[in-house]
Design an enzyme around this catalytic site. Structure first.
Site: not given
Length: 530
Positions: A155, A174, A264, A282-283
């Protein structure tokens, strides 16, 4: 052989259900069952596979009832609702679909970056309320700004690609990002402190682990550039929400856009109500395309595993492709049986296991074979161990597992698997191969050549190569009514150390073993079972 049975306990598309049926798998589609823990626990024992989204909680308690379960498939990337250690201990493969949501989540992060830069939700609410506050919503231009990407996996790399199109400068933190990959995706690889100091905007794309929890802590937020804007579409808990609220209140952080939260569903949160915060429920994966993609992927992956033994996107086991699964199967059996043979001979604690792959087998997916070998070695001590749990159990117990590969050749065999078990009393070793009939065979024990097929009940005897042993050994078994199925001998030198490895039709009673041990030429006798 009956068709595998899969339970779908959350909402999955009709097309995904049809994939299971088209592949010959029996499907029980109960999309609301995941919300009823007791009802799910009552029937889970009937199924080989469980396909879920986020509503079903695959807890240790549920897994304890899942006597036949072989695989859990999560349609989506997060497996927070699956007790992975408990599944691993039971030998249940846990799969997710890490790439089905990737584009959708990356696009949402970019959308939040733009919304944050131009205060679009706030401006929309103001304008629709009849206030024309053009001067209030002064934004910032993204072109030329530095975007810090924390986590540059699938991602994060897509976000970087889209951000390059927006003319942003890209830096990335990273630890697993290679310099070559950084160049390929167009980012500058930096350490975390450098990213915090340089980034005008920060976006997070890492999983939730103990190392990444609160990666943007109060301490790290203080290291960020004044006026930084932060986007989180990854996991709640990567940012200390209370510390971020304080940084927003002080003005050090100019804005934040969050799609994920520590708790959540989030009905209240420290970030709520701040004028420079944008929140969405949380879309990240919430597009028609993504929901369909992950459902189809999980159905294909679970079907491949249940029907062919192929493993894709497993959280707790190495991948095995559909093409290599049939070729690996006999070598998996060989590795486990060789390991089991050595484990049954070992009474002292095991310190290390070395598996050497020679010839064609060295070019195969040896991680699966190693897991099988470790399972075989440790099963005499740990009855509940399995191929999924074995590597983790070995690590927990401080057992060093080593792989050696030699593709150049394997003496007289096309492929050879050699296992050495380093125990506290002494090392033990054996080697085996798979012939063209697909059956594993043991071809070397203690560096002595032998050729024996594995059988359910066998006797392993170490003896002096002296006349009289074979006759007396056969007589003892014959007098006890034990039928010998196969009889295999090997020796170092004439009159030196020798071994006998024979298959018998039934377990040999202890008193008969004692008689064999009393034969003058015998050093040791041990029953082994496969």
């Amino acid at each position: 052989m009956p068709a595998p049975k899969v339970l779908i306990s959350d909402a999955l598309s009709d097309a995904a259900v049809q994939i299971f049926r088209d592949r010959g798998i029996e499907v029980d589609f109960q999309p609301d069952l995941g919300k009823d823990k007791e009802a799910l626990a009552r029937i889970i024992g009937r199924y080989d596979g469980l396909a879920i989204r986020s509503a079903t909680k695959a807890t240790a308690k549920l897994l304890a009832e899942a006597a036949n379960l072989k695989v859990i498939g999560r349609a989506g990337i997060g497996v927070d609702n699956v007790d992975v250690p408990a599944a691993t201990a039971k030998g249940v493969i846990v799969m997710n679909t890490p790439f089905g949501n990737s584009i959708t989540t990356a696009e949402h992060a970019i959308a939040l970056l733009l919304a944050l830069a131009r205060q679009i939700p706030q401006a929309d609410a103001s304008t629709q309320a009849g206030r024309w506050e053009k001067n209030r919503f002064m934004g910032v231009e993204l072109t030329g700004k530095t975007l810090g990407v924390i986590g540059c996996g699938n991602i994060g790399a897509i976000v970087a690609d889209r951000a390059i199109g927006l003319k942003l400068k890209l830096i990335a933190y990273d630890p697993y990002l290679s310099p070559e990959r950084a160049i390929e995706i167009g980012v500058e690889k930096v350490e975390l402190d450098a990213l915090l100091a340089r980034a005008d905007l920060i976006t997070l794309h890492v999983p939730m682990t103990e190392k990444t929890r609160n990666i943007l802590s109060a301490e790290n937020l203080a290291k960020t550039k004044p006026g930084v804007r932060i986007v989180n579409c990854a996991r709640g808990g990567l940012v200390d929400e209370v510390a971020l609220r304080a940084a927003l209140d002080s003005g050090h952080v100019a804005g934040a856009a969050f799609d994920v939260f520590v708790t959540e569903p989030a009905t209240e949160n420290p970030l709520f109500g701040h004028p420079n915060v944008i929140c969405t429920p949380h879309l990240g994966a919430a597009t028609n395309e993504a929901q369909e993609n992950v459902a189809l992927q999980v159905a294909e992956q679970m079907s491949d595993y249940l029907l062919q033994g192929a493993i894709t996107n497993a959280i707790n086991f190495p991948s095995i492709s559909a093409e290599e699964a049939p070729r690996l199967k006999p070598f998996v059996a060989l590795a486990e049986k060789l390991g089991s043979f050595l484990g049954q001979l070992t009474d002292a604690p095991v310190r290390g296991i070395r598996i050497t792959y020679e010839g064609a087998v060295a070019g195969m997916n040896t991680r699966a074979l190693t897991a099988a070998a470790v399972t075989g070695v440790l099963r005499p001590f740990l009855q509940d161990i399995n191929m999924v749990s074995a590597p983790a159990i070995a690590r927990e117990r401080g057992i060093v597992v080593e792989e050696v590969k030699r593709e150049g050749g394997a003496s007289d065999y096309e492929s050879l698997v050699h296992i050495t078990v380093d125990a506290e009393d002494m090392p033990r070793d054996a080697a085996g191969t798979v012939f063209h009939d697909g059956k594993p065979r043991i071809v070397e024990i203690r560096s002595i050549a032998i050729d024996a097929a594995f059988a359910p009940h066998m006797l392993y005897v170490r003896n002096h190569d002296k006349p009289g042993f074979i006759g007396r050994f056969g007589s003892v078994l014959g007098e006890a009514g034990v039928n010998v199925a196969t009889f295999n001998l090997g020796r170092e030198t004439e009159g030196g150390n020798a071994i006998c490895f024979c298959a018998v039709d039934a377990p040999v009673p202890p008193d008969v073993l004692a008689e064999i041990a009393a034969i003058p030429q015998v050093k040791r006798v041990r029953p082994v079972n496969f």
